[in-house]
Design an enzyme around this catalytic site. Structure first.
Site, PDB file in Angstrom:
ATOM      1  N   HIS A   1      39.979  40.248  26.547  1.00 56.56           N
ATOM      2  CA  HIS A   1      40.949  40.033  27.623  1.00 56.56           C
ATOM      3  C   HIS A   1      41.786  38.781  27.361  1.00 56.56           C
ATOM      4  O   HIS A   1      43.013  38.809  27.438  1.00 56.56           O
ATOM      5  CB  HIS A   1      40.230  39.927  28.966  1.00 56.56           C
ATOM      6  CG  HIS A   1      41.122  39.508  30.098  1.00 56.56           C
ATOM      7  ND1 HIS A   1      42.159  40.286  30.558  1.00 56.56           N
ATOM      8  CD2 HIS A   1      41.155  38.372  30.855  1.00 56.56           C
ATOM      9  CE1 HIS A   1      42.784  39.662  31.546  1.00 56.56           C
ATOM     10  NE2 HIS A   1      42.191  38.504  31.742  1.00 56.56           N
TER      11      HIS A   1
ATOM     12  N   GLN B   1      51.855  35.405  39.922  1.00 52.49           N
ATOM     13  CA  GLN B   1      51.015  34.561  39.061  1.00 52.49           C
ATOM     14  C   GLN B   1      51.823  33.930  37.925  1.00 52.49           C
ATOM     15  O   GLN B   1      51.682  32.734  37.632  1.00 52.49           O
ATOM     16  CB  GLN B   1      49.888  35.427  38.501  1.00 52.49           C
ATOM     17  CG  GLN B   1      48.800  34.667  37.751  1.00 52.49           C
ATOM     18  CD  GLN B   1      47.736  35.607  37.161  1.00 52.49           C
ATOM     19  OE1 GLN B   1      47.642  36.779  37.531  1.00 52.49           O
ATOM     20  NE2 GLN B   1      46.936  35.095  36.242  1.00 52.49           N
TER      21      GLN B   1
END
Lengths: 422, 422
Positions: free
Chosen positions: A140, A247
């Site tokens: 990730h 974000q």
């Protein structure tokens, strides 16, 4: 005892072949239904063992539990009794559910003790103190680094030396089933570069597991990797909802804030560390070598399959990711040792999530950000519907289970439907 | 009412000229002493008004308060009654303390009601739910940007468009007087570039104010700047202890974590928004114009002088910084509106800190990082002792007060001694 890997356990409760809630699992949760006020139960098959009734009927009388400990709106007080007690309670329930044990099976209170799971509403299992989110899957972190930073140096210099993490918002963690509202916020207009306000256009899930702490520490104290498991009560599935556009604009230099704090969804049944013990696998090799306080003498990695599904309104759910908790580079003992090495104190009921768990293959990526490569490639669902991010009306479902030698221990699911922005 | 700026209030309690705890202030706190279990009081001069005794004696009988609401270990339940009630309680105490009011002054219970502040131990005023730290002083953000990023573009592109903030650790927030232990952690060796483990070599304070929320919202709801003050109960001084070397190595890309979570110290008396109202000043001009949800129809800035002192072991305290809360670019209403614009819910007892409050001049910088310019220039104390960061044995003290037209409202102090690493 009865959890030993050589024993096959048979229960008098009907448990379907693919049930997550077998006699080997017995997770704790908080439930209520039309008749019953909030209380603590243990799941088995399609039933819930109402621990408060079991207690009233004297099945725990030798344990001298505090009065009414099971008639609580959270597991906190129960967990705070300590692992010796909670293990005993779970083992007692396991004994009582064994096929050849007549004590509950043939007891007149059995009907009151065994509640239908379908008729129950599951509540938040714990009152969360602090919530921390780690970033412990190398795949990730690498994917994110490739997309937003330097593809040649995707992992930042600190990543292999410490389990990067950050504090998250505890107030907005909600149980499975509660819908979420698409967040609004400030983003940077990709064309003009100017800040604009409106509903997020890049709503995403993150496929995670989280552990719940079961034992407090004092401010100034640290937990070693060797002792870490004593402080872990159990695990839940964790969907760390993310608004990627919010974000991206806000997160420099202090980290994610409103892109995350609008909601996180968890599965309501807390699967104990004891139930997962038998699914341990070797931890990945860490190279370069980590500092002493992060070294582990034994494994703290678990083979738990994780799945994410998207179910558009009026369609069937479609699996978009199959990952595994064993993919984590940093394990739970290292996370806890790192978190407390500076003397930060933990309380019963703190929640520590793994960060998105991605595998190496595209179909094992744990977020739409990675699956669609930030919106470049649409993900095709079984119906033919395509998704780059999550749309209004979609329901996101996550499942997780471990299976070995005919024994299955699972989490059930965490699901939530996305409502349009207000 | 009696807080009107034209009234001069005189009390029968002896209050020294420079006391922070005047008849205009009347902050709430939780205290205990050798005889008394934890309870809620209001400070005046060198005394504490024991609200539980006042209640027992019937002074609040017309308010129908929940039984024992003042015999609590935190203000949360009291605050949750709402501003209408807490304002009434504070106003009632103010009336009772007026020189010409004989009701308490000449009452036989007066001795029991008025407790000596010196003999009391102050506890945490609230049980904190979530804690958020903002980064709202432009001078501080500019200083940090100059030191660690580009001196020509010190402020990041998002900074003037939104109040940057991050989630912090609530469990390690402690009341004034509790010593802190120098944190250990992982840092990057400046010479070899390799990660090393040990006590922080760059322990720092941050001079901040924090507000405590007094009214909850539901998940999905937002608070407008116009309504924000309804949700603010009061303020405390906030020392956001920081380990700069740990922070520098860990904080990319998810923000500060262990460099902050080892401790934050707060002053124990919560100064209400009502007491601070009269010290409002115009908010700084914001250029470029902010988005609509951040616009304010009136001022939410306060003229509160803030001071930081270092007191080495065996020496007297030496003032190292004089700053002011009015230096904040982003005000509290904007912080709260931004925090909730995505639907993030708040609870009673959440704490939201300002971030380091620095002014324009060197001697108004709110951290050693800025005062010593990351250890380049030592700060000289009155004794001649020099400091680049905080040493073992040092006590850091922060004070804060507002003063106008002969009225003073202050916070007392937050202080903590630094013990060597374990």
């Amino acid at each position: 005892m009865s959890d030993s890997p050589t024993n096959t356990l048979i229960t008098w409760v009907e448990v379907s072949k693919n049930s997550d809630f077998t006699i080997y699992n017995l997770p704790f949760g908080v439930f209520q239904n039309k008749r019953l006020s909030p209380r603590i139960g243990i799941a088995i098959g399609d039933k819930i063992v109402d621990l408060s009734i079991l207690d009233q009927e004297g099945f725990f009388s030798d344990m001298f539990l505090p009065e009414g400990v099971f008639l609580s709106e959270s597991l906190n007080e129960l967990i705070a009794l300590g692992k010796v007690i909670t293990k005993k309670i779970r083992e007692r329930v396991q004994e009582l559910l064994l096929a050849d044990n007549e004590k509950l099976r043939d007891n007149s209170s059995r009907g009151k003790v065994m509640v239908n799971r379908k008729e129950a509403t599951m509540l938040m299992p714990v009152k969360i103190g602090d919530y921390t989110d780690f970033y412990s899957s190398m795949e990730h972190a690498t994917n994110v680094g490739k997309m937003f930073r330097d593809p040649e140096n995707a992992l930042l210099p600190n990543w292999k030396h410490l389990p990067v993490g950050y504090h998250g918002r505890a107030s907005s963690i909600i149980p499975s089933g509660v819908p979420i509202t698409r967040p609004k916020g400030q983003t940077k207009d990709p064309e003009t570069g100017a800040p604009v306000f409106g509903p997020s256009k890049k709503l995403d899930f993150e496929l995670e597991l989280a552990f719940i702490t079961g034992k407090p520490t004092k401010l100034g104290d640290s937990i070693s990797t060797a002792d870490a498991e004593e402080y872990i009560f159990g695990f839940v599935l964790f969907n760390d909802w993310s608004a990627r556009d919010i974000q991206a604009w806000e997160y420099v230099p202090l980290g994610p804030f409103l892109g995350k704090s609008f909601a996180s969804s968890i599965s309501p049944w807390v699967v104990t560390l004891e139930a997962l013990e038998q699914f341990k696998v070797e931890s990945p090799v860490q190279e370069p070598e980590v500092l002493d306080y992060l070294k582990c003498a034994k494994s703290h990695s678990f083979d738990i399959q994780l799945e994410a599904y998207i179910q558009p309104d009026g369609e069937k759910g479609s699996k978009v990711s199959t990952s595994n908790f064993k993919n984590m580079y940093w394990n739970v003992a290292q996370q806890l040792a790192h978190h407390t090495v500076n003397g930060c104190n933990i309380n019963v009921g703190d929640m520590m999530a793994s960060g998105t768990i991605s595998g190496q293959e595209r179909d094992s990526f744990g977020s739409m950000l990675e699956l669609s490569w930030n919106g470049k490639d649409a993900v095709k669902l079984e119906s033919g519907t395509e998704r780059k991010f999550i749309e209004d009306g979609d329901t996101v479902i996550m499942k997780g289970f471990a299976e070995k030698d005919g024994r299955r221990v699972g989490f059930g699911e965490v699901k939530a439907k996305v409502l349009p922005a207000k």
